[in-house]
Design a protein around this motif. Structure first.
Motif: not given
Length: 103
Positions: A73-80, A70-71
């Motif tokens: 940073k990528t997940l946080h960017a997608k949530i934003g 699981v990345d």
């Protein structure tokens, strides 16, 4: 004829039964009668013991293909990104009068 309630066996009991099956001194039917467990369950525990025995002697890290890395940073960017689009759309709908402000 009533059904027997479901039993949960401890890992120590499972290991004891599986080791007895691996030894091969008694048949599955004899072991099933001795430990009051179904022969199919003994076979399952024996298979699990034989598959997991290598882990006892080494700390090999198994990579489970069902759990990808699981990345974060990528997940946080997608949530934003999704939060911004939800805010924009709710604002646009409320200005158009299609979304009530009571929400």
């Amino acid at each position: 004829m009533s059904k027997r309630p479901r039993r949960n066996h401890s890992p120590a009991f499972k290991a004891k039964v599986a080791l007895a099956a691996v030894k091969g001194e008694k048949t599955l039917a004899e072991l099933a009668q001795q430990f009051d467990v179904h022969p199919n369950q003994i076979t399952t525990w024996k298979t699990q013991l034989l598959e997991g025995a290598a882990g006892v002697f080494g700390s090999e890290a198994k990579s489970d293909p069902a759990t990808p890395a699981v990345d974060v940073k990528t997940l946080h960017a997608k949530i934003g990104e999704l939060t911004l689009s939800n805010d924009f759309l709710s604002g646009a709908l409320s200005k158009a009068g299609l979304l009530s402000a009571k929400r």
